[in-house]
Design a protein around this motif. Structure first.
Motif, PDB file in Angstrom:
ATOM      1  N   ASP A   1       0.831  -1.194   0.000  1.00 11.12           N
ATOM      2  CA  ASP A   1       0.000   0.000   0.000  1.00 11.12           C
ATOM      3  C   ASP A   1       0.875   1.258   0.000  1.00 11.12           C
ATOM      4  O   ASP A   1       0.591   2.206  -0.721  1.00 11.12           O
ATOM      5  CB  ASP A   1      -0.931  -0.017   1.204  1.00 11.12           C
ATOM      6  N   ALA A   2       1.937   1.239   0.797  1.00 10.42           N
ATOM      7  CA  ALA A   2       2.822   2.406   0.854  1.00 10.42           C
ATOM      8  C   ALA A   2       3.465   2.664  -0.504  1.00 10.42           C
ATOM      9  O   ALA A   2       3.594   3.823  -0.926  1.00 10.42           O
ATOM     10  CB  ALA A   2       3.887   2.217   1.932  1.00 10.42           C
ATOM     11  N   TRP A   3       3.866   1.598  -1.197  1.00  9.91           N
ATOM     12  CA  TRP A   3       4.474   1.781  -2.516  1.00  9.91           C
ATOM     13  C   TRP A   3       3.457   2.379  -3.494  1.00  9.91           C
ATOM     14  O   TRP A   3       3.788   3.285  -4.246  1.00  9.91           O
ATOM     15  CB  TRP A   3       5.000   0.440  -3.045  1.00  9.91           C
ATOM     16  N   HIS A   4       2.243   1.890  -3.474  1.00  8.83           N
ATOM     17  CA  HIS A   4       1.200   2.430  -4.354  1.00  8.83           C
ATOM     18  C   HIS A   4       0.971   3.910  -4.055  1.00  8.83           C
ATOM     19  O   HIS A   4       0.870   4.730  -4.968  1.00  8.83           O
ATOM     20  CB  HIS A   4      -0.106   1.653  -4.182  1.00  8.83           C
ATOM     21  N   ARG A   5       0.865   4.239  -2.777  1.00 12.41           N
ATOM     22  CA  ARG A   5       0.642   5.639  -2.397  1.00 12.41           C
ATOM     23  C   ARG A   5       1.801   6.514  -2.853  1.00 12.41           C
ATOM     24  O   ARG A   5       1.588   7.626  -3.337  1.00 12.41           O
ATOM     25  CB  ARG A   5       0.432   5.756  -0.886  1.00 12.41           C
ATOM     26  N   TRP A   6       3.028   6.005  -2.667  1.00 16.87           N
ATOM     27  CA  TRP A   6       4.197   6.760  -3.130  1.00 16.87           C
ATOM     28  C   TRP A   6       4.116   7.001  -4.630  1.00 16.87           C
ATOM     29  O   TRP A   6       4.349   8.105  -5.111  1.00 16.87           O
ATOM     30  CB  TRP A   6       5.496   6.001  -2.789  1.00 16.87           C
ATOM     31  N   PHE A   7       3.781   5.955  -5.360  1.00 15.63           N
ATOM     32  CA  PHE A   7       3.717   6.079  -6.820  1.00 15.63           C
ATOM     33  C   PHE A   7       2.723   7.167  -7.223  1.00 15.63           C
ATOM     34  O   PHE A   7       3.018   8.023  -8.057  1.00 15.63           O
ATOM     35  CB  PHE A   7       3.316   4.742  -7.452  1.00 15.63           C
ATOM     36  N   HIS A   8       1.562   7.156  -6.624  1.00 16.77           N
ATOM     37  CA  HIS A   8       0.549   8.160  -6.956  1.00 16.77           C
ATOM     38  C   HIS A   8       0.985   9.561  -6.524  1.00 16.77           C
ATOM     39  O   HIS A   8       0.726  10.539  -7.231  1.00 16.77           O
ATOM     40  CB  HIS A   8      -0.801   7.796  -6.322  1.00 16.77           C
ATOM     41  N   ARG A   9       1.665   9.653  -5.412  1.00 14.34           N
ATOM     42  CA  ARG A   9       2.107  10.959  -4.910  1.00 14.34           C
ATOM     43  C   ARG A   9       3.264  11.517  -5.739  1.00 14.34           C
ATOM     44  O   ARG A   9       3.293  12.703  -6.054  1.00 14.34           O
ATOM     45  CB  ARG A   9       2.524  10.829  -3.444  1.00 14.34           C
ATOM     46  N   MET A  10       4.213  10.666  -6.139  1.00 16.52           N
ATOM     47  CA  MET A  10       5.443  11.144  -6.762  1.00 16.52           C
ATOM     48  C   MET A  10       5.458  11.074  -8.291  1.00 16.52           C
ATOM     49  O   MET A  10       6.262  11.749  -8.913  1.00 16.52           O
ATOM     50  CB  MET A  10       6.644  10.354  -6.231  1.00 16.52           C
ATOM     51  N   ARG A  11       4.594  10.260  -8.874  1.00 17.00           N
ATOM     52  CA  ARG A  11       4.705  10.023 -10.308  1.00 17.00           C
ATOM     53  C   ARG A  11       3.476  10.409 -11.121  1.00 17.00           C
ATOM     54  O   ARG A  11       3.459  10.226 -12.330  1.00 17.00           O
ATOM     55  CB  ARG A  11       5.018   8.548 -10.561  1.00 17.00           C
ATOM     56  N   THR A  12       2.450  10.935 -10.500  1.00 15.49           N
ATOM     57  CA  THR A  12       1.237  11.253 -11.249  1.00 15.49           C
ATOM     58  C   THR A  12       1.437  12.482 -12.118  1.00 15.49           C
ATOM     59  O   THR A  12       1.846  13.539 -11.641  1.00 15.49           O
ATOM     60  CB  THR A  12       0.047  11.477 -10.298  1.00 15.49           C
ATOM     61  N   ASP A  13       1.136  12.319 -13.394  1.00 11.62           N
ATOM     62  CA  ASP A  13       1.089  13.457 -14.313  1.00 11.62           C
ATOM     63  C   ASP A  13      -0.262  14.130 -14.100  1.00 11.62           C
ATOM     64  O   ASP A  13      -1.313  13.507 -14.323  1.00 11.62           O
ATOM     65  CB  ASP A  13       1.231  12.964 -15.760  1.00 11.62           C
ATOM     66  N   ALA A  14      -0.233  15.380 -13.672  1.00  8.49           N
ATOM     67  CA  ALA A  14      -1.475  16.081 -13.311  1.00  8.49           C
ATOM     68  C   ALA A  14      -2.451  16.173 -14.479  1.00  8.49           C
ATOM     69  O   ALA A  14      -3.663  16.079 -14.283  1.00  8.49           O
ATOM     70  CB  ALA A  14      -1.145  17.469 -12.766  1.00  8.49           C
ATOM     71  N   ALA A  15      -1.951  16.344 -15.682  1.00  9.39           N
ATOM     72  CA  ALA A  15      -2.838  16.534 -16.830  1.00  9.39           C
ATOM     73  C   ALA A  15      -3.585  15.261 -17.209  1.00  9.39           C
ATOM     74  O   ALA A  15      -4.762  15.307 -17.566  1.00  9.39           O
ATOM     75  CB  ALA A  15      -2.042  17.049 -18.025  1.00  9.39           C
ATOM     76  N   SER A  16      -2.922  14.117 -17.134  1.00  7.75           N
ATOM     77  CA  SER A  16      -3.542  12.873 -17.594  1.00  7.75           C
ATOM     78  C   SER A  16      -4.053  11.987 -16.461  1.00  7.75           C
ATOM     79  O   SER A  16      -4.924  11.156 -16.684  1.00  7.75           O
ATOM     80  CB  SER A  16      -2.535  12.068 -18.423  1.00  7.75           C
ATOM     81  N   GLY A  17      -3.470  12.110 -15.280  1.00  5.19           N
ATOM     82  CA  GLY A  17      -3.808  11.219 -14.176  1.00  5.19           C
ATOM     83  C   GLY A  17      -3.054   9.905 -14.210  1.00  5.19           C
ATOM     84  O   GLY A  17      -3.278   9.029 -13.375  1.00  5.19           O
ATOM     85  N   LEU A  18      -2.142   9.757 -15.179  1.00  6.77           N
ATOM     86  CA  LEU A  18      -1.354   8.531 -15.300  1.00  6.77           C
ATOM     87  C   LEU A  18       0.005   8.695 -14.633  1.00  6.77           C
ATOM     88  O   LEU A  18       0.484   9.811 -14.436  1.00  6.77           O
ATOM     89  CB  LEU A  18      -1.161   8.163 -16.775  1.00  6.77           C
ATOM     90  N   MET A  19       0.618   7.561 -14.318  1.00  7.28           N
ATOM     91  CA  MET A  19       1.943   7.570 -13.728  1.00  7.28           C
ATOM     92  C   MET A  19       2.975   7.805 -14.826  1.00  7.28           C
ATOM     93  O   MET A  19       2.838   7.322 -15.944  1.00  7.28           O
ATOM     94  CB  MET A  19       2.272   6.236 -13.048  1.00  7.28           C
TER      95      MET A  19
END
Length: 174
Positions: free
Chosen positions: A1-19
């Protein structure tokens, strides 16, 4: 869960919502679909890499010396920023990768299933999976009849690879 949360927090492209991935090695190693994005990586100051891979496989079947210098230059750039460019689009290689995002959507479903069996918060993972599927659906290109990856620096994504099929694995469409 922590890894998933990190991924969403650190890698999300704001325009597309993708990592966003910052190096082709985060997805499909030396896949030719990343060649255009890697071609703009500056190799000044990066010496040739001593290669042992050509002892086993013909040199023309492996990345070139210039490509390896680009890989090293990119790793050095990322290391200098503790692998956390902000925003993600500021990285010289910033790519919305269909396989990674599709696999993450399925992994969020798996995480939600596990969280349903524990006192943890399952709806966050379930919502993250739904959000990724919505964002992946937006990568469809009617003209090409394929899902399209996107280089955040404007280069057109490449179609005609197995990557085009990964949204199917994620259930986009069902």
């Amino acid at each position: 869960d922590a890894w998933h949360r990190w991924f969403h927090r650190m890698r999300t492209d704001a325009a597309s919502g993708l990592m966003t991935i910052f190096h082709g090695w985060e997805s499909a190693d030396n896949a030719p679909r990343f060649d255009r994005a890697l071609a703009r990586i500056d190799v000044d100051g990066v010496e040739s890499v001593e290669r042992t891979d050509t002892l086993q496989i013909a040199a023309d079947e492996r990345p070139s010396d210039l490509e390896y210098r680009r890989y090293v230059a990119l790793v050095r750039w990322l290391r200098a920023r503790d692998y956390r460019p902000e925003p993600p689009s500021s990285a010289p290689f910033a790519y919305l990768d269909l396989p990674l995002n599709s696999i993450l959507a399925v992994a969020e479903d798996d995480l939600a299933f596990l969280q349903d069996e524990t006192p943890d918060d399952g709806p966050r993972a379930r919502q993250a999976a739904a959000d990724l599927r919505t964002a992946l659906a937006a990568m469809w290109d009617d003209e090409q009849g394929a899902y399209r990856e996107r280089d955040l620096h404007g280069d057109e994504g490449i179609t005609g690879t197995v990557a085009d099929l990964f949204p199917l694995y994620a259930g986009v469409p069902d």
